[in-house]
Scaffold this active site. Structure first.
Site, PDB file in Angstrom:
ATOM      1  N   ASP A  98      10.309  62.547  46.967  1.00  0.00           N
ATOM      2  CA  ASP A  98      11.593  62.356  46.316  1.00  0.00           C
ATOM      3  C   ASP A  98      11.370  61.417  45.132  1.00  0.00           C
ATOM      4  O   ASP A  98      10.788  60.342  45.285  1.00  0.00           O
ATOM      5  CB  ASP A  98      12.601  61.737  47.287  1.00  0.00           C
ATOM      6  CG  ASP A  98      13.964  62.395  47.196  1.00  0.00           C
ATOM      7  OD1 ASP A  98      14.434  62.573  46.056  1.00  0.00           O
ATOM      8  OD2 ASP A  98      14.549  62.725  48.238  1.00  0.00           O
ATOM      9  N   ASP A 203      15.888  63.434  42.180  1.00  0.00           N
ATOM     10  CA  ASP A 203      17.222  63.012  42.595  1.00  0.00           C
ATOM     11  C   ASP A 203      18.183  62.951  41.407  1.00  0.00           C
ATOM     12  O   ASP A 203      17.835  62.426  40.346  1.00  0.00           O
ATOM     13  CB  ASP A 203      17.104  61.639  43.265  1.00  0.00           C
ATOM     14  CG  ASP A 203      18.410  61.152  43.847  1.00  0.00           C
ATOM     15  OD1 ASP A 203      18.945  61.821  44.738  1.00  0.00           O
ATOM     16  OD2 ASP A 203      18.887  60.088  43.404  1.00  0.00           O
ATOM     17  N   GLU A 259      17.849  68.024  41.759  1.00  0.00           N
ATOM     18  CA  GLU A 259      19.192  67.950  42.332  1.00  0.00           C
ATOM     19  C   GLU A 259      20.167  67.906  41.158  1.00  0.00           C
ATOM     20  O   GLU A 259      20.200  66.937  40.404  1.00  0.00           O
ATOM     21  CB  GLU A 259      19.347  66.701  43.195  1.00  0.00           C
ATOM     22  CG  GLU A 259      20.724  66.610  43.838  1.00  0.00           C
ATOM     23  CD  GLU A 259      21.012  65.265  44.462  1.00  0.00           C
ATOM     24  OE1 GLU A 259      21.881  65.202  45.352  1.00  0.00           O
ATOM     25  OE2 GLU A 259      20.380  64.266  44.053  1.00  0.00           O
ATOM     26  N   HIS A 334      19.961  66.097  53.865  1.00  0.00           N
ATOM     27  CA  HIS A 334      20.289  64.750  54.340  1.00  0.00           C
ATOM     28  C   HIS A 334      21.676  64.282  53.895  1.00  0.00           C
ATOM     29  O   HIS A 334      22.176  63.279  54.403  1.00  0.00           O
ATOM     30  CB  HIS A 334      19.239  63.761  53.855  1.00  0.00           C
ATOM     31  CG  HIS A 334      19.190  63.631  52.358  1.00  0.00           C
ATOM     32  ND1 HIS A 334      18.742  64.650  51.551  1.00  0.00           N
ATOM     33  CD2 HIS A 334      19.551  62.624  51.516  1.00  0.00           C
ATOM     34  CE1 HIS A 334      18.825  64.275  50.288  1.00  0.00           C
ATOM     35  NE2 HIS A 334      19.318  63.053  50.238  1.00  0.00           N
ATOM     36  N   ASP A 335      22.281  64.995  52.933  1.00  0.00           N
ATOM     37  CA  ASP A 335      23.602  64.621  52.432  1.00  0.00           C
ATOM     38  C   ASP A 335      24.711  65.539  52.933  1.00  0.00           C
ATOM     39  O   ASP A 335      25.869  65.379  52.529  1.00  0.00           O
ATOM     40  CB  ASP A 335      23.614  64.660  50.895  1.00  0.00           C
ATOM     41  CG  ASP A 335      22.903  63.480  50.267  1.00  0.00           C
ATOM     42  OD1 ASP A 335      22.838  62.418  50.911  1.00  0.00           O
ATOM     43  OD2 ASP A 335      22.412  63.619  49.131  1.00  0.00           O
TER      44      ASP A 335
END
Length: 568
Positions: A98, A203, A259, A334-335
């Site tokens: 990430d 990210d 993302e 994860h979100d």
């Protein structure tokens, strides 16, 4: 389209803090991932995407980095990370990191220096603005809201200025207009590539470039805030910045996914067109809003999935990027809440059927599938009774803000149970022992879902009909089977667009056609498809029932049934 090494890959997302605790401190760690590599090899995945493991105060579980070149002690050491890469590669698995480069922690040395004064070498590493004069005195430079509630600006008494933080006030946004910031980030990327990293999940990457006017969001009542998305999503210099980043690893076998919240198909074509050399894939979020109200507060509304909208959105992306860019395929991360609780049915006896159905629907689409840890065993949302049992900063801030506006505790808890990010962050359920086999600590950082005694890896491995073994078959079909090419490169076509319960589509590559049928309901449907395709000679490829029910040109789909047929 030129074939790439990662086109037939399946990517497995690990949330390190919740994956496996090898040292017994209640937190997952790098050694824990190493110890579970054989499990991931058995599943068949090719790439592990790890959420942030860099040095961090953990205000936002690692997305607030204080040192890009160090590993957070709770996760391990650089040496252990190097061992992870080495051991993973022995199993033909690569590591994707990430990359959090829109913001840092406020404890990063750059920000510590930047906030000291306006005339030091790090002064312009972040976005500082003078207060605006208001009717009652100085106020924020504009009315932008933070994604984590409240204003996106925080006043600093040293500089007598505000700094921008699109997320937590402990996550100041970097100033990408400053060449030195871009150079620093390029050096970070080189460092991890030299360690053996083969990919980056970037990210909030389409927020790097801000409108330098920093205008107010119009039509917002005085004293309130609104997300300034038009002024920093896909901003004026974003493509330039991404090409600079991509130049760092040009010629190397690196895979990237950005993302990109709010991205359109049109912009995604720019981001993912190989000729432009920006990103390989993007995460879009359109389908994450099919059970929500208007963004952003609507995320917390508890609504049924708009199934026809889901089909339209997925098809729009399948058609829109075909032959130009590349899709990333996911139901959860994860979100997001757990997929089987959100898009499937986590009640027994439908949990495993619907988990397999969701896997089938996704893995036969064009793009790269992402499996979020626990998805392959059908892990579900959790319903902790007390707010004190939750950890997520977004969730807790939302609760505080909306309670102050009069929303009841019970209504907010229902929203948290359905939509909270901690649904995905409960520890991985490895067996039926304490804490689901995740840790031997007396207490874990977040409680395990109480259903671990029934839903766990050990039980799934021992059951040849389990969700795990079904996912393993899906992954193997994609990587090495007579239908691999049509799964990966085939043209997508939606069928039965207005059907309220069935998602049906074909994939066609050269002379091969696959028919994919997925029942998203607990009803039984009889489908006549002879006007579109003949079923004579159709061969079953995979399904979640023991045998398909074919009656001439009619297919009977049972509750949550998934069926893939190869057509002649």
């Amino acid at each position: 389209m030129e074939q790439q090494w990662w086109h037939k890959s399946v990517i497995y997302q690990v949330y390190p803090k919740s994956f496996y605790d090898a040292d017994g401190d209640g937190n997952g760690d790098i050694r824990g991932i190493i110890e579970k590599l054989d499990y991931l090899q058995e599943l068949g995945v090719d790439i592990i995407w790890m959420c942030p493991i860099n040095q961090s105060p953990m205000d936002d579980n690692g997305y607030d980095i204080s040192d890009y070149y160090e590993i957070a002690p709770e996760f391990g050491t650089i040496q252990e990370f190097e061992t992870l890469i080495e051991e993973a590669q022995k199993r033909n698995i690569q590591i994707m990191m990430d990359l959090v480069i829109n913001h840092t922690s406020d404890e990063h040395p750059w920000f510590v220096e930047s906030r000291k004064s306006a005339d030091n070498p790090y002064s312009d590493y972040y976005i500082w603005r003078d207060p605006k004069e208001g009717e009652t005195g100085p106020k924020e430079p504009n009315n932008w809201a933070s994604y984590f509630s409240g204003s996106a600006w925080e006043f600093d008494s040293n500089r007598q200025q505000y700094y921008l933080h699109l997320y937590s006030k402990k996550q100041p946004d970097l100033n990408w207009e400053h060449p030195k910031v871009r150079k620093e980030m390029q050096d970070v990327i080189r460092f991890w590539i030299e360690k053996g990293v083969k990919g980056f999940r970037m990210d909030v990457i389409n927020k790097l470039s801000k409108d330098q006017r920093f205008p107010d969001v119009p039509n917002v009542p005085e004293g309130e805030y609104a997300l300034g998305r038009p002024y920093y999503l896909d901003g004026p210099r974003i493509h330039e910045f991404l090409r600079e980043v991509a130049a760092v690893y040009e010629g190397k076998e690196i895979v990237t996914v950005g993302e990109t919240s709010g991205v359109t198909v049109e912009n995604a074509r720019l981001y993912t067109n190989p000729a432009r050399k920006e990103l390989d894939m993007v995460f879009q979020f359109d389908h994450m809003a099919v059970d929500a109200g208007p963004y952003p507060v609507g995320k917390w509304e508890v609504k049924p999935v708009d199934f026809l909208a889901l089909k339209r959105i997925m098809s729009h992306w399948q058609d829109g990027l075909y032959g130009i860019g590349w899709n990333s395929l996911y139901w959860s991360n994860h979100d997001q809440p757990r997929a089987v609780s959100r898009f499937g049915d986590d009640r027994e006896p439908y949990r495993e059927l619907s988990a397999k159905m969701l896997g089938t629907c996704l893995h036969f689409m064009q793009g790269t599938p992402y499996v979020y840890q626990g998805e392959e065993i059908g892990m579900t949302n959790v319903q902790f009774e007390s707010l004190d049992e939750y950890q997520d900063i977004e969730l807790l801030n939302m609760y505080k803000e909306r309670r102050a506006k009069g929303v009841s505790h019970d209504e907010l808890m229902r929203a948290i149970w359905a939509k909270g990010r901690d649904n995905a962050r409960t520890p991985m359920q490895w067996d039926d022992t304490g804490h689901g086999g995740f840790s031997k600590a007396e207490q874990t950082w977040l409680k395990v879902n109480p259903n671990y005694k029934a839903i766990n890896v050990k039980a799934q491995l021992e059951d040849p009909e389990s969700v795990f073994h079904y996912y393993k078959s899906l992954i193997q079909l994609r990587k090495d089977s007579p239908v691999s090419d049509v799964m990966v490169y085939g043209k997508y076509q939606l069928l039965l667009a207005e059907h309220e319960g069935v998602y049906a589509y074909t994939r066609t590559f050269e002379t091969d056609t696959l028919l994919v049928l997925c029942n998203f309901q607990d009803d039984t449907y009889s489908l006549a498809l002879d006007e579109v395709h003949t079923l004579q000679g159709a061969a079953p490829i995979i399904g979640n029932y023991s045998a398909p029910q074919l009656e001439g040109e009619t297919i009977v789909l049972r509750p949550y049934e998934a069926l893939v047929l190869q057509l002649t």
